[in-house]
Write an enzyme that holds these catalytic residues in place. Structure first.
Site, PDB file in Angstrom:
ATOM      1  N   GLU A 178       0.772  -1.112  -0.103  1.00  0.00           N
ATOM      2  CA  GLU A 178      -0.050   0.163   0.117  1.00  0.00           C
ATOM      3  C   GLU A 178       0.828   1.200  -0.120  1.00  0.00           C
ATOM      4  OE1 GLU A 178      -2.965  -0.168  -0.340  1.00  0.00           O
ATOM      5  OE2 GLU A 178      -3.595  -2.164   0.419  1.00  0.00           O
ATOM      6  N   CYS A 212      -2.001   8.753   2.548  1.00  0.00           N
ATOM      7  CA  CYS A 212      -1.949   8.440   1.124  1.00  0.00           C
ATOM      8  C   CYS A 212      -2.808   8.353   0.170  1.00  0.00           C
ATOM      9  CB  CYS A 212      -1.330   6.792   1.248  1.00  0.00           C
ATOM     10  SG  CYS A 212      -2.801   6.066   1.878  1.00  0.00           S
TER      11      CYS A 212
END
Length: 429
Positions: A178, A212
């Site tokens: 990720e 993110c």
């Protein structure tokens, strides 16, 4: 695990306040609630997820029965980042345990109070042969990555993700990465401007932009530029006030990252960028900052910002925006604000990203029914809910013979076998 989280809610919030001044309500919203949702989703659905799934036979496999059986991968390594230190350590652990694995968690050394809290919570909740926390810095991570784990779940930057993937390749360990990237938002001429401003302010300035899936920059149609900038300024003032010291705004995790963000701002303004809103800074606190007139030669246009600084880029033609998005590495997230479904579908169909938000930001992260992950440079594999269960599972194929017809075409290859193969080719083809 659920009971331990409820019992330690205040301690979790206190640890993150100590590490980087994150407000308690934001800790609950972005770190605790998503993990509790993961636990509830797994608890309700695990009996269904873990059942072997029947697979219909093809024509050539009449007389057999096929199943896909999910099995635990084994011992897994979860490397968590500092920006959501609790969520991104314990959320993957839920999926890991649901799939029947054991785990070692390596929390970030940049958030020592939260890492120590995770260590204590895990040691009080699980036996060490099931879940163990190992604290430490880069050398600890390197030592762990050298071990032959059965799966590695890593959350962090694309640069660090490449290091993890290289290390995993030496043991042929599967990975879920990720990562991140420069996630764009697009505000079209028909967008609800007040709603766009509210969602973009939330997505960009929650956790002081250290997210993110935060919008890295926003493309705004020229016809709504003035309205949008004013609406976004109004929203920032309403939520965070003026300056960097709002009680509703998290701090920057450390001096290094604060200095990096200030250097990005200074480099941009030295090269001609204009601060539409100067949030200011004080030690490791940086106020929400809006910037215009950004050009490709500026570092802020090249690097993932990962902070509360939002470049606003004016556009006239949607095709130009699509071209600029596709000229970069594939982003983690893509956000579109507008009412015209054809324009929205055009953007989705003409670009690639890990996930998409339409008339919202960041909320797709916590939807446990959706696969969450990046693509290429922004990530590999998916997490959350069933998709997290699959990430930590090996899907084992099982084929059982009952009265298969395949022996009719096994060697020796006689004329009769050749005739049967010719018939089978016609049927299958």
């Amino acid at each position: 695990l659920r009971d331990a989280i409820f019992s330690n809610e205040s301690a979790i919030a206190s640890a993150m306040m100590q590490d980087f001044g994150k407000p308690k309500a934001e800790v609950i919203l972005t770190d605790i609630l998503p993990v509790l949702q993961e636990i509830k989703t797994a608890s309700r659905n695990l009996h269904r997820w873990m059942k072997p799934k029947w697979v219909a036979p093809t024509i050539g496999y009449l007389g057999t029965s096929a199943r896909v059986r999910p099995e635990a991968r084994g011992v897994c390594l979860i490397i968590a980042p500092w920006n959501y230190p609790f969520n991104l350590a314990i959320g993957p652990l839920v999926s890991c345990l649901s799939a029947g694995n054991s785990a070692i968690i390596k929390p970030s050394e940049k958030t020592p109070a939260t890492s120590a809290l995770i260590n204590r919570l895990v040691s009080e909740t699980f036996s060490p042969d099931l879940v163990t926390v190992i604290e430490g810095g880069v050398k600890t991570s390197q030592a762990l990555l050298a071990k032959p784990f059965d799966h590695i779940f890593f959350t962090g930057s694309p640069a660090a993700g490449k290091i993890v993937m290289e290390a995993a390749s030496k043991n042929l360990t599967t990975v879920t990465l990720e990562l991140g990237g420069k996630s764009p938002a697009i505000v079209g001429p028909d967008a609800n401007i007040e709603r766009a401003a509210k969602w973009i302010a939330f997505g960009k300035f929650s956790n002081a932009g250290q997210t993110c899936v935060a919008p890295d920059h926003v493309f705004v149609h020229r016809t709504v530029r003035d309205h949008f900038v004013q609406a976004l300024r109004d929203r920032v003032y309403k939520v965070y006030g003026k300056g960097p010291n709002s009680p509703h705004l998290a701090g920057i995790v450390n001096e290094h990252h604060a200095h990096r963000l200030i250097e990005l701002i200074n480099d941009a303004t030295d090269k001609g960028a204009v601060l539409t809103l100067d949030g200011g800074h004080e030690e490791n606190k940086l106020g929400p900052t809006l910037m215009e007139a950004v050009t490709p030669d500026m570092n802020i246009d090249q690097e993932e910002i990962f902070g509360p600084v939002l470049p606003i880029i004016i556009f006239d033609d949607l095709n130009d925006v699509i071209g600029r998005i596709n000229a970069r590495a594939k982003p983690f997230s893509l956000y579109i604000f507008g009412r015209d479904r054809k324009h929205i579908q055009k953007v989705i169909a003409s670009t690639s990203s890990g996930n998409v938000g339409v008339n919202l930001t960041s909320a797709q992260f916590a939807h446990t029914g959706l696969p969450f992950g990046g693509v290429n440079n922004s990530g590999l594999g998916s997490a959350h809910g069933y998709h997290g269960f699959r990430a930590f599972s090996h899907e084992r194929a099982i084929l059982r013979n009952r009265y298969s017809l395949l022996p009719l075409v096994l060697p020796p290859y006689t004329e009769r076998v050749n005739w049967l193969l010719d018939k089978a080719k016609r049927i299958v083809g």
